[in-house]
Design an enzyme around this catalytic site. Sequence first.
Site, short mmCIF file in Angstrom:
data_model
loop_
_atom_site.label_atom_id
_atom_site.label_comp_id
_atom_site.label_asym_id
_atom_site.label_seq_id
_atom_site.Cartn_x
_atom_site.Cartn_y
_atom_site.Cartn_z
N ASP A 107 0.86 -1.19 0.00
CA ASP A 107 0.00 0.00 0.00
C ASP A 107 0.90 1.24 0.00
OD1 ASP A 107 -2.23 1.79 0.80
OD2 ASP A 107 -1.24 1.76 2.75
N ASP A 121 -1.81 -0.58 6.05
CA ASP A 121 -1.96 0.05 7.36
C ASP A 121 -3.38 0.51 7.65
OD1 ASP A 121 -1.84 2.14 5.38
OD2 ASP A 121 -1.75 3.52 7.07
N ASP A 170 -7.30 -1.16 3.65
CA ASP A 170 -6.48 -2.31 3.25
C ASP A 170 -7.00 -3.63 3.81
OD1 ASP A 170 -4.56 -0.69 1.90
OD2 ASP A 170 -3.73 -0.14 3.84
P1 ADP Z 1 -4.32 4.56 0.04
O1 ADP Z 1 -4.77 3.35 -0.70
O2 ADP Z 1 -3.15 5.22 -0.65
O3 ADP Z 1 -3.96 4.25 1.49
P2 ADP Z 1 -7.15 5.46 0.38
O4 ADP Z 1 -7.75 4.27 -0.29
O5 ADP Z 1 -7.34 5.58 1.84
O6 ADP Z 1 -5.56 5.64 0.01
O7 ADP Z 1 -7.76 6.78 -0.27
C1 ADP Z 1 -7.80 6.94 -1.68
C2 ADP Z 1 -8.04 8.38 -2.04
O8 ADP Z 1 -9.34 8.80 -1.56
C3 ADP Z 1 -7.06 9.35 -1.39
O9 ADP Z 1 -5.89 9.51 -2.14
C4 ADP Z 1 -7.89 10.63 -1.34
O10 ADP Z 1 -7.84 11.30 -2.57
C5 ADP Z 1 -9.29 10.13 -1.09
N1 ADP Z 1 -9.63 10.14 0.35
C6 ADP Z 1 -9.79 9.07 1.17
N2 ADP Z 1 -10.12 9.45 2.42
C7 ADP Z 1 -10.14 10.82 2.40
C8 ADP Z 1 -10.41 11.83 3.38
N3 ADP Z 1 -10.73 11.55 4.64
N4 ADP Z 1 -10.36 13.13 2.97
C9 ADP Z 1 -10.05 13.43 1.69
N5 ADP Z 1 -9.78 12.54 0.74
C10 ADP Z 1 -9.83 11.25 1.07
MG MG Z 2 -2.78 3.27 3.59
#
Ligand code: ADP
Ligand code: MG
Length: 291
Positions: free
Chosen positions: A38, A236, A240
């Site tokens: 991730d 994390d 995930d």
């Molecule tokens: P990653 O897989 O990199 O850990 P996430 O799946 O948690 O990322 O989130 C994917 C995308 O959704 C983020 O890059 C962001 O653009 C958007 N996002 C998720 N949660 C939030 C939040 N609380 N506020 C703003 N944008 C969010």
């Molecule tokens: Mg993450």
Amino acid sequence: ATPTSIMVGTGKAAELGILFRGGEHLERAQKINAVILDKTGTLTTGKPALTDIVVKNGDEGELLRLAASAEGPSEHPLAQAIVRGAMERGMTTESADSFEAIPGYGVRAVVAGHKVLVGTRALLRQEGIEISAVEGAAQELEGLGKTAMFVGIDGKVAGVLAVADTVKEKAAEAVRRLKDLGIQVVMATGDNRRTAEAVARQVGIDEVWAEVLPQGKADRVKALRDRGKVVAMVGDGINDAPALAAADIGIAMGTGTDVAIETADITLVGGDVTGVARAVELSRKTMRNIR
Ligand code: ADP
Ligand code: MG
């Protein structure tokens, strides 16, 4: 496998900050030949900072105040960056009247009578909000490896907030060690492709799954397994958890959310991502000794 050698192996691992849930996971780790990492919070510190505020409608202070208030209840590292960014700029936030986290997309909230959305392009588009006016600015920020979050207020795009995350000091080493073990390495993220590829370049990963939703990560893990790969998923976040459960071995950052840690078979104390390669090395050694 003798129970004693497994116990010795898991004990050694624990000293290195690699906690195996059970001996069977130490036995299985030697077979891993694909590792999905991730991005946010795993390859990066997950402690991103607010770097840019692009305003389309209204003023900058109001945009940030409403966005930070909407993000207040969220546990997401991006949300916390926005809240900290507002505080550092001397702003007071208010509590949201309603709040909904949409994993992989962002948040939806009502703040001081305003309908506020903060998140991906898809989040705003789903609500029928036209974002083309800020698309150029967003793409420029993403090209620098920053995560651009779109802010919608009362049905219109209000601007973009950019957050920059730092790649972990040992992320590139962690990737190199996995490659040296002959393991296929992939980065998976819900973030957009431009940002994802900028980060992947920095850590030496050539294969990127970008813009994947939590269930999408799990589906792709399953697809790899169906092709005969033995897959470890490393993550994390709550987002995930489905992929951690779908993998042959789920590996959580000890710095991550409780849901990730509870779902995983291995926890890396302190979030040291080189622990993935070390877990495989240790497993190979342990299993070699007892054969
Ligand atoms: P990653 O897989 O990199 O850990 P996430 O799946 O948690 O990322 O989130 C994917 C995308 O959704 C983020 O890059 C962001 O653009 C958007 N996002 C998720 N949660 C939030 C939040 N609380 N506020 C703003 N944008 C969010
Ligand atoms: Mg993450």
